[in-house]
Design a protein around this motif. Structure first.
Motif, mmCIF file in Angstrom:
data_model
loop_
_atom_site.group_PDB
_atom_site.id
_atom_site.type_symbol
_atom_site.label_atom_id
_atom_site.label_comp_id
_atom_site.label_asym_id
_atom_site.label_seq_id
_atom_site.Cartn_x
_atom_site.Cartn_y
_atom_site.Cartn_z
ATOM 1 N N LEU A 1 0.966 -1.257 -0.038
ATOM 2 C CA LEU A 1 0.194 -0.034 0.049
ATOM 3 C C LEU A 1 1.006 1.297 0.069
ATOM 4 O O LEU A 1 0.541 2.356 -0.713
ATOM 5 C CB LEU A 1 -1.065 0.075 1.443
ATOM 6 C CG LEU A 1 -2.318 -0.446 1.084
ATOM 7 C CD1 LEU A 1 -2.965 -0.876 2.293
ATOM 8 C CD2 LEU A 1 -3.219 0.744 0.237
ATOM 9 N N TYR B 1 3.753 1.503 -0.906
ATOM 10 C CA TYR B 1 4.370 1.671 -2.260
ATOM 11 C C TYR B 1 3.538 2.492 -3.426
ATOM 12 O O TYR B 1 3.760 3.113 -4.192
ATOM 13 C CB TYR B 1 5.076 0.506 -3.093
ATOM 14 C CG TYR B 1 6.700 0.217 -2.430
ATOM 15 C CD1 TYR B 1 7.340 1.115 -2.522
ATOM 16 C CD2 TYR B 1 6.634 -0.866 -1.759
ATOM 17 C CE1 TYR B 1 8.664 0.698 -2.209
ATOM 18 C CE2 TYR B 1 7.972 -1.129 -1.218
ATOM 19 C CZ TYR B 1 9.158 -0.286 -1.582
ATOM 20 O OH TYR B 1 10.347 -0.454 -1.169
ATOM 21 N N GLU B 2 2.153 1.577 -3.218
ATOM 22 C CA GLU B 2 1.250 2.354 -3.971
ATOM 23 C C GLU B 2 1.096 3.796 -3.993
ATOM 24 O O GLU B 2 0.975 4.729 -5.081
ATOM 25 C CB GLU B 2 0.105 1.823 -3.855
ATOM 26 C CG GLU B 2 -1.036 1.203 -5.153
ATOM 27 C CD GLU B 2 -2.089 0.669 -4.600
ATOM 28 O OE1 GLU B 2 -1.928 -0.612 -4.267
ATOM 29 O OE2 GLU B 2 -3.280 1.013 -4.682
ATOM 30 N N ARG B 3 1.124 4.396 -2.739
ATOM 31 C CA ARG B 3 0.830 5.662 -2.489
ATOM 32 C C ARG B 3 2.204 6.351 -2.803
ATOM 33 O O ARG B 3 2.281 7.593 -3.671
ATOM 34 C CB ARG B 3 0.793 5.958 -0.774
ATOM 35 C CG ARG B 3 -0.561 5.795 -0.512
ATOM 36 C CD ARG B 3 -0.745 6.082 1.040
ATOM 37 N NE ARG B 3 -0.297 7.421 1.463
ATOM 38 C CZ ARG B 3 -0.392 7.638 2.597
ATOM 39 N NH1 ARG B 3 -0.500 6.801 3.562
ATOM 40 N NH2 ARG B 3 -0.049 8.822 2.943
ATOM 41 N N HIS C 1 4.057 5.491 -5.420
ATOM 42 C CA HIS C 1 3.891 5.501 -6.919
ATOM 43 C C HIS C 1 3.246 6.616 -7.644
ATOM 44 O O HIS C 1 3.214 7.318 -8.453
ATOM 45 C CB HIS C 1 3.596 4.205 -7.437
ATOM 46 C CG HIS C 1 3.706 3.820 -8.746
ATOM 47 N ND1 HIS C 1 2.768 4.180 -9.849
ATOM 48 C CD2 HIS C 1 4.967 3.570 -9.705
ATOM 49 C CE1 HIS C 1 3.435 4.060 -11.009
ATOM 50 N NE2 HIS C 1 4.391 3.603 -10.958
ATOM 51 N N SER C 2 1.838 7.001 -6.826
ATOM 52 C CA SER C 2 1.057 7.806 -7.166
ATOM 53 C C SER C 2 1.627 9.389 -6.967
ATOM 54 O O SER C 2 1.367 10.021 -7.901
ATOM 55 C CB SER C 2 -0.201 7.711 -6.592
ATOM 56 O OG SER C 2 -0.078 7.988 -5.236
ATOM 57 N N ALA D 1 7.461 0.834 -8.847
ATOM 58 C CA ALA D 1 6.318 -0.168 -9.172
ATOM 59 C C ALA D 1 7.016 -1.760 -8.990
ATOM 60 O O ALA D 1 6.183 -2.463 -8.571
ATOM 61 C CB ALA D 1 6.140 0.222 -10.886
ATOM 62 N N ARG E 1 6.861 -2.480 -5.583
ATOM 63 C CA ARG E 1 5.387 -2.765 -4.916
ATOM 64 C C ARG E 1 4.946 -4.195 -5.436
ATOM 65 O O ARG E 1 4.462 -4.929 -4.715
ATOM 66 C CB ARG E 1 4.311 -1.672 -5.708
ATOM 67 C CG ARG E 1 3.178 -1.915 -5.448
ATOM 68 C CD ARG E 1 2.085 -0.946 -6.279
ATOM 69 N NE ARG E 1 0.728 -1.923 -6.214
ATOM 70 C CZ ARG E 1 0.103 -2.366 -7.157
ATOM 71 N NH1 ARG E 1 0.656 -2.206 -8.304
ATOM 72 N NH2 ARG E 1 -0.961 -2.939 -6.769
#
Lengths: 404, 111
Positions: A309, A311-313, A315-316, A324, A327
């Motif tokens: 999660l 890493y997702e934030r 990445h955004s 990526a 993640r």
């Protein structure tokens, strides 16, 4: 003892001198001469306060040099006028001014090329030799020497000041300094080539520089705490990252009792504080990821879903194929290799020449029982890796897979 | 220290004259930094430029600027600033910086 002082106090001594004489080259030569003089003179008669001795000696030598050059005659006259007054005070340490904070903004001035900013910071504040910096950045020593000379001459010619930027410019300028500090840390954390995987001194210097920056009274950049936390948490694993033979040990196999608990506690406290002030920036998110790892006392206790999660934030906030990939690794740990492989394969175009992309793919293929493909991917990773310790690690993986 | 602030932008923008709002901005800039500005001029477009060189004692005169570039030198200020930070601050306040680029060049002193 001289070596220790050189390592620990070069930056502080040099920044004080540069501030006093207003010239990088004169200050640097004078300080080097003072250290050389110390080697012979201290053998017979060591001074009571070595730092003050070095600073005083270097200051005298700098004034001599300025007089000889006669170029800055007014400056030399002004300096020698207060020389007598300053001399008695040099007996104690407080006579050595700490101007590093001011100087780091000079070294990381946006009017200098980014690679020159990093080099100048390492040379001036961390006391690395030109050869060491050249080695760290994979350029010939002559190229690095040229880069430093050009940067120092621009500071003089273009009037780049020795001062902490004004309040309104401080946030932007502090961010630039932080980027340089993080580059220094990364260079130390994952040495680009050669035998040693970690250059401890560079990591320690980066942490020291970050602490120094925090001393700025109104640092309006909350990311600084996050950056310090990030570096402390990564550096805490230092002793466990390599085994007795200097071989690389992956995170999952590290002996977590060898992690530095004091650094972890300090790092976690800083992250929690940084995260409380939303929105979290990239350093805070990366620090949070490191904190989740640090909180798991065994590798199998790691909260991978939380890491995926974060890493997702990240990445955004800052889309990057390497983020990526990280993640995808977290997804593999949380939901299994079958869920992660398509995510990794989707990055083929962007990361096809990155050794860790091949190594990650190899690991997933291996876990899915696709042995031949796994070995091929590890071999490709081995071809692309430049650090000797990483290459030996990959060789062991290839051999281990072939045998089973 | 003295610096020359050179304003480069695409001169096509001025083919049909100057925007009065922008002119007012230049006037405001001149007023704000009056004590620092030692000189400054706007230049006519490069279509009015002539380039001169002397080789082997012979004068060569050609039409146009010395080099064709995407952005052209359109004007300059000579300023006296404490250091480059002050010069950069002034450069960032020149209206042309919003459209093109301002080059900050320290003035050479011969001793």
């Amino acid at each position: 003892m001289i070596d220790e002082i050189y390592k620990a106090d070069w930056g502080r001594l040099l920044s004080g001198l540069i501030r006093a004489v207003g010239d990088f080259d004169v200050a640097e030569e004078a300080l080097q001469d003072a250290f050389a003089a110390a080697v012979t003179e201290w053998a017979a008669n060591a001074p009571r306060n070595p730092r003050a001795w070095l600073y005083g000696t270097a200051r005298h030598k700098a004034i001599d040099k300025l007089r000889r050059r006669a170029r800055l005659s007014a400056m030399a006259a002004a300096l020698s006028a207060d020389e007598e007054a300053a001399a008695p005070a040099l007996a104690d340490d407080s006579a050595v001014p700490d101007e590093r904070l001011r100087l780091i903004f000079t070294c990381c001035h946006p009017a200098l090329a980014p690679e020159a900013q990093v080099a100048l910071t390492l040379r001036t504040l961390c006391g690395l030799t030109t050869e060491e910096i050249a080695r760290a950045f994979l350029v010939p020593p002559a190229t690095m020497a040229q880069r430093l000379v050009r940067a120092k001459s621009k500071i003089r010619a273009a009037g780049i000041p020795y001062q902490v930027p004004s309040f309104e410019e401080l946030p932007a300028r502090a961010s630039m300094v932080m980027a340089v500090v993080y580059l220094v840390f990364n260079e130390g954390y994952s040495a680009a080539q050669g035998d040693a995987l970690i250059r401890h001194d560079l990591c320690a210097e980066a942490i020291r520089l970050a602490r120094l920056l925090r001393a700025l009274p109104p640092v309006p950049v909350r990311e600084l705490d996050a950056l310090l936390a990030l570096m402390l948490l990564h550096d805490a694993r230092r002793d466990a990252r390599t085994d007795a033979e200097g071989e690389m040990v992956p995170l999952a196999e590290q002996d977590r009792t060898r992690w530095n608990r004091t650094q972890i506690e300090e790092g976690i406290a800083l992250v929690k504080d940084a995260l409380r002030h939303a929105p979290a920036g990239p350093y805070a998110l990366e620090a949070a990821i490191a904190a989740v790892h640090a909180e798991a006392s065994r590798a199998q206790d790691t909260d991978w879903r939380q890491i995926a999660l974060l890493y997702e934030r990240l990445h955004s906030l800052h889309p990057s194929p390497v983020v990526a990939l990280n993640r995808a690794v977290a997804v593999a740990m949380a939901d299994g290799p079958a869920a992660a492989l398509p995510l990794v394969d989707a990055l083929a175009d962007e990361l096809g020449s990155y050794h860790l992309w091949h190594a990650t793919r190899a690991d997933l293929l291996h876990r899915l029982g696709r042995r031949e493909e796994a070995i091929a991917a590890w071999k490709r990773a081995h071809e692309l890796a430049t650090n000797d310790a990483e290459r030996r690690f990959l060789t062991r993986r290839i051999q281990g897979t072939s045998l089973t | 220290m003295q610096y020359l602030l050179l304003i480069y932008e695409n001169e096509k923008r001025f083919e049909h004259g100057y925007d009065p709002k922008e002119m007012a901005d230049y006037q405001a800039f001149g007023k704000e930094f009056a004590s620092k500005i030692q000189g400054g001029k706007a230049l006519k477009p490069t279509s009015d430029a002539t380039t001169v060189k002397v080789r082997d004692g012979k004068r060569l005169t050609t039409d146009g600027p010395f080099a064709e570039t995407k952005e052209q030198l359109g004007g300059f200020y000579l300023v006296d600033a404490k250091d480059i930070d002050e010069a950069i601050h002034m450069a960032s306040k020149i209206p042309g910086a919003r459209f093109g680029s301002v080059e900050v060049r320290p003035i050479m002193t011969f001793s």
